[in-house]
Design a protein around this motif. Structure first.
Motif, mmCIF file in Angstrom:
data_model
loop_
_atom_site.group_PDB
_atom_site.id
_atom_site.type_symbol
_atom_site.label_atom_id
_atom_site.label_comp_id
_atom_site.label_asym_id
_atom_site.label_seq_id
_atom_site.Cartn_x
_atom_site.Cartn_y
_atom_site.Cartn_z
ATOM 1 N N GLU A 195 -40.443 -16.336 -49.394
ATOM 2 C CA GLU A 195 -39.632 -17.035 -48.399
ATOM 3 C C GLU A 195 -39.392 -16.151 -47.182
ATOM 4 O OE1 GLU A 195 -35.287 -19.346 -48.073
ATOM 5 O OE2 GLU A 195 -35.908 -18.375 -49.942
ATOM 6 N N PHE A 196 -39.141 -14.853 -47.422
ATOM 7 C CA PHE A 196 -38.990 -13.927 -46.297
ATOM 8 C C PHE A 196 -40.286 -13.834 -45.497
ATOM 9 C CE2 PHE A 196 -40.177 -9.615 -44.977
ATOM 10 C CZ PHE A 196 -39.333 -9.476 -43.892
ATOM 11 N N GLN A 197 -41.414 -13.737 -46.193
ATOM 12 C CA GLN A 197 -42.693 -13.551 -45.511
ATOM 13 C C GLN A 197 -43.070 -14.735 -44.630
ATOM 14 O OE1 GLN A 197 -45.289 -12.670 -48.788
ATOM 15 N NE2 GLN A 197 -44.629 -10.535 -48.956
ATOM 16 N N THR A 198 -42.599 -15.926 -44.978
ATOM 17 C CA THR A 198 -42.892 -17.103 -44.164
ATOM 18 C C THR A 198 -41.815 -17.374 -43.117
ATOM 19 O OG1 THR A 198 -41.863 -18.507 -45.862
ATOM 20 C CG2 THR A 198 -44.251 -18.215 -45.980
ATOM 21 N N SER A 199 -40.773 -16.538 -43.080
ATOM 22 C CA SER A 199 -39.717 -16.693 -42.080
ATOM 23 C C SER A 199 -40.173 -16.100 -40.746
ATOM 24 C CB SER A 199 -38.446 -15.985 -42.539
ATOM 25 O OG SER A 199 -38.620 -14.575 -42.526
ATOM 26 N N GLU A 200 -39.396 -16.339 -39.709
ATOM 27 C CA GLU A 200 -39.717 -15.787 -38.393
ATOM 28 C C GLU A 200 -39.735 -14.268 -38.431
ATOM 29 O OE1 GLU A 200 -40.852 -15.515 -34.562
ATOM 30 O OE2 GLU A 200 -40.741 -17.333 -35.783
ATOM 31 N N ARG A 201 -38.767 -13.671 -39.104
ATOM 32 C CA ARG A 201 -38.718 -12.209 -39.215
ATOM 33 C C ARG A 201 -39.940 -11.677 -39.958
ATOM 34 N NH1 ARG A 201 -34.680 -9.142 -43.198
ATOM 35 N NH2 ARG A 201 -35.274 -6.987 -42.794
ATOM 36 N N GLY A 202 -40.316 -12.348 -41.036
ATOM 37 C CA GLY A 202 -41.478 -11.916 -41.803
ATOM 38 C C GLY A 202 -42.762 -12.047 -41.002
ATOM 39 N N ARG A 203 -42.903 -13.130 -40.254
ATOM 40 C CA ARG A 203 -44.111 -13.314 -39.441
ATOM 41 C C ARG A 203 -44.223 -12.247 -38.360
ATOM 42 N NH1 ARG A 203 -42.800 -18.882 -40.122
ATOM 43 N NH2 ARG A 203 -41.700 -18.928 -38.127
ATOM 44 N N ARG A 204 -43.100 -11.865 -37.768
ATOM 45 C CA ARG A 204 -43.139 -10.797 -36.747
ATOM 46 C C ARG A 204 -43.569 -9.477 -37.377
ATOM 47 N NH1 ARG A 204 -38.077 -12.902 -35.013
ATOM 48 N NH2 ARG A 204 -37.051 -11.076 -35.920
ATOM 49 N N ARG A 205 -43.057 -9.199 -38.579
ATOM 50 C CA ARG A 205 -43.447 -7.950 -39.241
ATOM 51 C C ARG A 205 -44.937 -7.952 -39.576
ATOM 52 N NH1 ARG A 205 -40.267 -4.064 -41.704
ATOM 53 N NH2 ARG A 205 -41.461 -2.619 -43.006
ATOM 54 N N ASP A 206 -45.419 -9.071 -40.047
ATOM 55 C CA ASP A 206 -46.837 -9.201 -40.374
ATOM 56 C C ASP A 206 -47.706 -8.993 -39.138
ATOM 57 O OD1 ASP A 206 -49.298 -10.016 -41.599
ATOM 58 O OD2 ASP A 206 -48.935 -12.053 -40.895
ATOM 59 N N GLU A 207 -47.359 -9.661 -38.047
ATOM 60 C CA GLU A 207 -48.151 -9.556 -36.820
ATOM 61 C C GLU A 207 -48.155 -8.136 -36.275
ATOM 62 O OE1 GLU A 207 -46.441 -12.451 -34.278
ATOM 63 O OE2 GLU A 207 -47.170 -14.164 -35.439
ATOM 64 N N GLY A 208 -46.999 -7.472 -36.312
ATOM 65 C CA GLY A 208 -46.929 -6.102 -35.813
ATOM 66 C C GLY A 208 -47.742 -5.144 -36.667
ATOM 67 N N ALA A 209 -47.686 -5.318 -37.973
ATOM 68 C CA ALA A 209 -48.425 -4.432 -38.869
ATOM 69 C C ALA A 209 -49.931 -4.624 -38.712
ATOM 70 C CB ALA A 209 -48.002 -4.688 -40.318
ATOM 71 N N ARG A 210 -50.366 -5.876 -38.629
ATOM 72 C CA ARG A 210 -51.801 -6.120 -38.467
ATOM 73 C C ARG A 210 -52.303 -5.607 -37.117
ATOM 74 N NH1 ARG A 210 -52.714 -11.146 -37.950
ATOM 75 N NH2 ARG A 210 -50.662 -12.097 -38.331
ATOM 76 N N LYS A 211 -51.481 -5.707 -36.098
ATOM 77 C CA LYS A 211 -51.872 -5.212 -34.780
ATOM 78 C C LYS A 211 -52.104 -3.703 -34.818
ATOM 79 C CE LYS A 211 -50.262 -5.050 -29.965
ATOM 80 N NZ LYS A 211 -49.171 -5.444 -29.027
ATOM 81 N N GLN A 212 -51.204 -2.972 -35.464
ATOM 82 C CA GLN A 212 -51.353 -1.523 -35.561
ATOM 83 C C GLN A 212 -52.550 -1.143 -36.425
ATOM 84 O OE1 GLN A 212 -49.765 0.919 -33.919
ATOM 85 N NE2 GLN A 212 -48.792 -0.735 -32.765
#
Length: 453
Positions: A195-212
């Protein structure tokens, strides 16, 4: 002489639900599905221990039933969904099988338990149809004398297994599930993590990590070791070497303290240095397995949270003390960006590769597994006794895209380094130089630090 009995623990009134698989569940399930069937059990997470002076069998069975109520990951199945995505199904009821071997004498329990543990750990899991936990017990005189826990890696990582063993111990000693849940708070269940991973906060963390991660892929060398020659037919099996070093166990923490870094950074630095030296490159690029328990909600989670961090260290052939210090700083950056949706990352990497973008070599893997409970007592040497030994216990099916995988393991009285490598790139003599080189780098630095103190 032993006899076998199959018992069933009835489980009911548990938490239930369904939802998307977590990033960790998806990544491990995808990795296992790519292995040859005979190699799939390599990803099992296993722990075993003698119970001395013994535990009443009903108390152990009751503790296991309570453990199922405490951790949803133990009664969760992973079923196929759309577009390669898995869904997790948390079952509210069911039965847990426990294989019990009865020995005539308590003295026979340790040997029988080790055999049973090896047998259970060598079996794969069908995570869509069955729960990801397997239990074996050796009993004598009405008491459990040895217990074996084998879990699918889709249910726990090394840190999660350590928590699980500690919780089972506490439950068998009389601690209630409610008391343990309060002690472990916060500790997200897998559905809550999803549920966290599909939240807005989780999506931002995912996008930032993949970008790096992708940024590092573009900067690091595209190949470390020279390519092998023409592939052999059939492809050779990958040897596994285990260097067992009591000296490393005594010194790695001293080197870490001298440089104010973690002992894992010291081992990673030595691995990076030997990678550069044997490959002929000045850089080292390693896929590092990261615990990923940075979010407070995941600190005590009994689930699979670990992920891959991309570690890049330029000038890895420099003086080792400098390598140690720079490794610690570079590792922190890699660890911060190791929590992401791997399925999305692999899709992005595939698109870049199709476009001809040069991408870093990710074929070298480092995993510090010392938080894992030892699978069985180490009887080869006493505490801190004996010299370094190198053994070749097994060979594995070829793994495409792997140069080597190196695990740091803790056992009584020693620190072990287990290495599996492509023999076309790192033949056995090179593997031997690699492992002994790690030991020598750390022992030499320990002597240097002591002389300067």
């Amino acid at each position: 002489m032993t006899t076998r009995q199959l018992l069933h623990i009835a489980f009911s009134s548990g938490r239930a639900g369904t939802g998307p698989a977590t990033w960790g569940q998806q990544a491990i399930r995808d990795a296992v599905s790519r292995l040859a069937p005979a190699d799939a059990p390599r990803y099992n997470i296993a722990a075993a221990a003698p119970l001395d002076p013994g535990l009443p069998l009903p108390a152990l069975l009751a503790g296991l039933e309570k453990l199922l109520h405490l951790h949803d990951s133990l009664h969760t199945r992973l079923v196929p969904g759309e577009a390669g995505r898995l869904r997790q199904v948390v079952d509210p009821e069911g039965r847990l099988e426990v294989e019990v071997q009865h020995c005539a004498e308590p003295a026979e329990a340790a040997e029988a338990g080790a055999r049973l543990h090896e047998e259970l750990a060598a079996l794969p899991f069908d995570t869509a149809a069955q729960w990801p936990i397997r239990v074996g017990v050796v009993a004598a005189d009405g008491s459990a004398r040895y217990v074996s826990l084998v879990l699918s890696h889709t249910a726990v990582d090394g840190t999660g297994m350590s928590r699980l063993v500690a919780d089972l111990t506490a439950l068998c000693q009389g601690t209630s599930p409610a008391e343990l849940a309060e002690i472990r708070e916060p500790a997200q269940q897998p559905l809550e993590e999803a549920e966290f991973q599909t939240s807005e906060r989780g999506r931002r963390r995912d996008e930032g990590a993949r970008k790096q991660f992708l940024r590092k892929l573009r900067l690091a060398p595209t190949r470390l070791f020279p390519p092998p020659g023409e592939p052999a037919t059939p492809a050779p099996r990958f040897p596994n070497a285990v260097l067992r070093s009591p000296a490393l166990a005594r010194t790695v923490d001293r080197v870490a303290a001298a440089h104010r870094v973690t002992s894992s950074s010291v081992l990673l630095a030595a691995t990076a240095a030997m990678t550069a030296r044997l490959s002929g490159s000045t850089d080292a690029v390693l896929n590092v397995v990261v615990s990923n328990r940075f979010l407070p909600e995941l600190t005590n989670a009994v689930s699979v949270v670990a992920g891959d961090g991309l570690f890049h260290l330029p000038d890895a052939t420099a003086e080792f003390r400098d390598v140690v210090r720079r490794t610690n700083a570079a590792a922190i950056g890699a660890y911060r960006h190791a929590y992401y949706d791997k399925l999305r990352l692999e899709a992005e990497i595939g698109r870049l590769a199709a476009e001809g973008v040069p991408l870093a070599d990710r074929s070298c893997i480092f995993n510090d597994t010392r938080e894992l409970v030892a699978a069985s007592p180490d009887t080869d040497a006493g505490e801190g006794e004996g010299g370094t030994t190198l053994t070749w216990p097994v060979e594995f099916e070829p793994r495409p895209g792997l140069t080597y995988a190196l695990d740091a393991l803790q056992s009584p009285g020693a620190l072990s380094l287990a290495m599996t490598a492509d023999p076309a790139v790192l033949p056995r003599p090179a593997m031997e130089r690699f492992l002994y080189g790690i030991e020598e780098l750390i022992l030499t630095e320990a002597r240097t630090a002591e002389a300067a103190a």
